[in-house]
Write a protein that holds these residues in place. Structure first.
Motif, PDB file in Angstrom:
ATOM      1  N   ILE A  58       0.943  -1.345   0.002  1.00  0.00           N
ATOM      2  CA  ILE A  58       0.037  -0.094  -0.087  1.00  0.00           C
ATOM      3  C   ILE A  58       0.911   1.251   0.093  1.00  0.00           C
ATOM      4  N   TRP A  59       0.548   2.207  -0.929  1.00  0.00           N
ATOM      5  CA  TRP A  59       1.284   3.671  -1.074  1.00  0.00           C
ATOM      6  C   TRP A  59       0.031   4.599  -0.428  1.00  0.00           C
ATOM      7  N   GLU A  60       0.844   5.303   0.497  1.00  0.00           N
ATOM      8  CA  GLU A  60       0.040   6.446   0.838  1.00  0.00           C
ATOM      9  C   GLU A  60       0.557   7.731   0.809  1.00  0.00           C
ATOM     10  N   THR A  61       0.244   8.819   0.312  1.00  0.00           N
ATOM     11  CA  THR A  61       0.536  10.128   0.252  1.00  0.00           C
ATOM     12  C   THR A  61      -0.304  11.198   0.272  1.00  0.00           C
ATOM     13  N   THR A  62      -0.015  12.419   0.444  1.00  0.00           N
ATOM     14  CA  THR A  62      -0.825  13.399   0.640  1.00  0.00           C
ATOM     15  C   THR A  62      -0.662  14.412  -0.839  1.00  0.00           C
ATOM     16  N   ILE A  63      -1.736  14.916  -1.406  1.00  0.00           N
ATOM     17  CA  ILE A  63      -1.602  15.623  -2.715  1.00  0.00           C
ATOM     18  C   ILE A  63      -2.341  16.845  -2.537  1.00  0.00           C
ATOM     19  N   ARG A  64      -1.451  17.826  -2.790  1.00  0.00           N
ATOM     20  CA  ARG A  64      -2.245  19.203  -2.888  1.00  0.00           C
ATOM     21  C   ARG A  64      -3.261  19.331  -3.867  1.00  0.00           C
ATOM     22  N   PRO A  65      -4.300  20.524  -3.808  1.00  0.00           N
ATOM     23  CA  PRO A  65      -5.233  20.715  -4.780  1.00  0.00           C
ATOM     24  C   PRO A  65      -4.536  21.033  -6.222  1.00  0.00           C
ATOM     25  N   GLY A  66      -5.190  20.484  -7.127  1.00  0.00           N
ATOM     26  CA  GLY A  66      -4.946  20.397  -8.614  1.00  0.00           C
ATOM     27  C   GLY A  66      -3.522  20.030  -8.887  1.00  0.00           C
ATOM     28  N   ARG A  67      -2.794  19.089  -8.130  1.00  0.00           N
ATOM     29  CA  ARG A  67      -1.579  18.601  -8.428  1.00  0.00           C
ATOM     30  C   ARG A  67      -1.539  17.053  -8.452  1.00  0.00           C
ATOM     31  N   ARG A  68      -0.675  16.509  -8.902  1.00  0.00           N
ATOM     32  CA  ARG A  68      -0.433  14.902  -9.378  1.00  0.00           C
ATOM     33  C   ARG A  68       0.737  14.486  -8.560  1.00  0.00           C
ATOM     34  N   ARG A  69       0.689  13.141  -8.229  1.00  0.00           N
ATOM     35  CA  ARG A  69       1.753  12.681  -7.759  1.00  0.00           C
ATOM     36  C   ARG A  69       1.909  11.118  -8.444  1.00  0.00           C
ATOM     37  N   GLY A  70       3.287  10.733  -8.617  1.00  0.00           N
ATOM     38  CA  GLY A  70       3.454   9.454  -9.154  1.00  0.00           C
ATOM     39  C   GLY A  70       4.106   8.388  -8.245  1.00  0.00           C
ATOM     40  N   VAL A  71       4.194   7.214  -8.571  1.00  0.00           N
ATOM     41  CA  VAL A  71       4.939   6.025  -8.170  1.00  0.00           C
ATOM     42  C   VAL A  71       5.060   4.725  -9.004  1.00  0.00           C
ATOM     43  N   GLY A  72       5.952   4.257  -9.018  1.00  0.00           N
ATOM     44  CA  GLY A  72       6.115   3.193  -9.556  1.00  0.00           C
ATOM     45  C   GLY A  72       6.759   1.688  -8.900  1.00  0.00           C
ATOM     46  N   PHE A  73       6.539   0.824  -9.344  1.00  0.00           N
ATOM     47  CA  PHE A  73       7.112  -0.330  -8.561  1.00  0.00           C
ATOM     48  C   PHE A  73       6.930  -1.520  -9.504  1.00  0.00           C
ATOM     49  N   ALA A  74       7.524  -2.691  -9.156  1.00  0.00           N
ATOM     50  CA  ALA A  74       7.734  -3.774 -10.148  1.00  0.00           C
ATOM     51  C   ALA A  74       7.704  -5.176  -9.638  1.00  0.00           C
ATOM     52  N   SER A  75       7.274  -6.082 -10.459  1.00  0.00           N
ATOM     53  CA  SER A  75       7.097  -7.538 -10.021  1.00  0.00           C
ATOM     54  C   SER A  75       7.621  -8.592 -11.007  1.00  0.00           C
ATOM     55  N   PRO A  76       7.616  -9.879 -10.594  1.00  0.00           N
ATOM     56  CA  PRO A  76       7.772 -10.808 -11.754  1.00  0.00           C
ATOM     57  C   PRO A  76       6.612 -11.392 -12.271  1.00  0.00           C
ATOM     58  N   GLU A  77       5.374 -11.028 -11.566  1.00  0.00           N
ATOM     59  CA  GLU A  77       4.058 -11.398 -11.945  1.00  0.00           C
ATOM     60  C   GLU A  77       3.439 -10.797 -13.104  1.00  0.00           C
ATOM     61  N   PRO A  78       2.685 -11.205 -13.980  1.00  0.00           N
ATOM     62  CA  PRO A  78       2.017 -10.523 -14.974  1.00  0.00           C
ATOM     63  C   PRO A  78       1.174  -9.395 -14.708  1.00  0.00           C
ATOM     64  N   PRO A  79       1.022  -8.557 -15.505  1.00  0.00           N
ATOM     65  CA  PRO A  79      -0.277  -7.415 -15.024  1.00  0.00           C
ATOM     66  C   PRO A  79      -1.364  -7.718 -14.881  1.00  0.00           C
ATOM     67  N   THR A  80      -2.102  -7.243 -13.821  1.00  0.00           N
ATOM     68  CA  THR A  80      -3.631  -7.698 -13.886  1.00  0.00           C
ATOM     69  C   THR A  80      -4.337  -6.267 -14.060  1.00  0.00           C
ATOM     70  N   GLU A  81      -5.762  -6.519 -14.009  1.00  0.00           N
ATOM     71  CA  GLU A  81      -6.678  -5.585 -14.395  1.00  0.00           C
ATOM     72  C   GLU A  81      -7.657  -5.492 -13.009  1.00  0.00           C
ATOM     73  N   PRO A  82      -7.610  -4.464 -12.210  1.00  0.00           N
ATOM     74  CA  PRO A  82      -6.819  -3.208 -12.315  1.00  0.00           C
ATOM     75  C   PRO A  82      -5.495  -3.585 -11.846  1.00  0.00           C
ATOM     76  N   LEU A  83      -4.334  -2.641 -12.027  1.00  0.00           N
ATOM     77  CA  LEU A  83      -3.081  -2.909 -11.381  1.00  0.00           C
ATOM     78  C   LEU A  83      -3.135  -2.344 -10.312  1.00  0.00           C
ATOM     79  N   VAL A  84      -3.956  -1.170  -9.843  1.00  0.00           N
ATOM     80  CA  VAL A  84      -3.871  -0.741  -8.245  1.00  0.00           C
ATOM     81  C   VAL A  84      -5.609  -0.378  -8.006  1.00  0.00           C
ATOM     82  N   GLU A  85      -5.733  -0.362  -6.848  1.00  0.00           N
ATOM     83  CA  GLU A  85      -7.104   0.321  -6.401  1.00  0.00           C
ATOM     84  C   GLU A  85      -6.855   1.295  -5.266  1.00  0.00           C
ATOM     85  N   VAL A  86      -8.083   2.322  -5.396  1.00  0.00           N
ATOM     86  CA  VAL A  86      -7.823   3.214  -4.411  1.00  0.00           C
ATOM     87  C   VAL A  86      -8.628   2.641  -3.187  1.00  0.00           C
TER      88      VAL A  86
END
Length: 122
Positions: A58-86
């Protein structure tokens, strides 16, 4: 509301995931995202130190109004749908001891009536 954009690439048996979260509110938002990949996940690191905002998938961050934040990670597993959930998205409160009316008002989302509400009827 926050919007989440995801992208995954699979190369040589490794899935890399990129996530961008945008805060569309008028107040800072604390957002928690959960990785949905099945299996081990390699969290973001800098100089061998795991990002402190990452905890057990789980990744947790605080984002100011009108802004964007990014995160990246990796795995040996194939992609899923969805990749992340809020997991959660809520107004950030730097101090839970808000007591004065002016502090409470300052913490509220901005609001303005629509032009239809303000029109005069003849």
């Amino acid at each position: 509301m926050v919007s989440v954009e995801t992208n995954a690439e699979r190369t040589r048996g490794i899935t890399t995931v990129r996530v961008v979260v945008a805060n569309t509110h008028s107040t800072p938002q604390t957002v928690r995202l959960r990785c949905c990949l099945d299996g081990p996940v390699w969290p973001p690191q800098r100089d061998g130190v795991i990002d402190p905002r990452w905890d057990d998938g789980i990744w947790e961050t605080t984002i100011r109004p009108g802004r964007r934040r990014g995160v990246g990670f990796a795995s040996p597993e194939p992609p899923t749908e969805p990749l992340v959930e809020v997991v959660s998205s809520e107004r950030h409160r730097s101090d839970d001891s808000v007591t004065s009316p002016s502090e409470v008002l300052a913490d509220l989302d901005g609001w303005c009536p629509t032009s239809e509400v303000l029109e005069r009827n003849p």
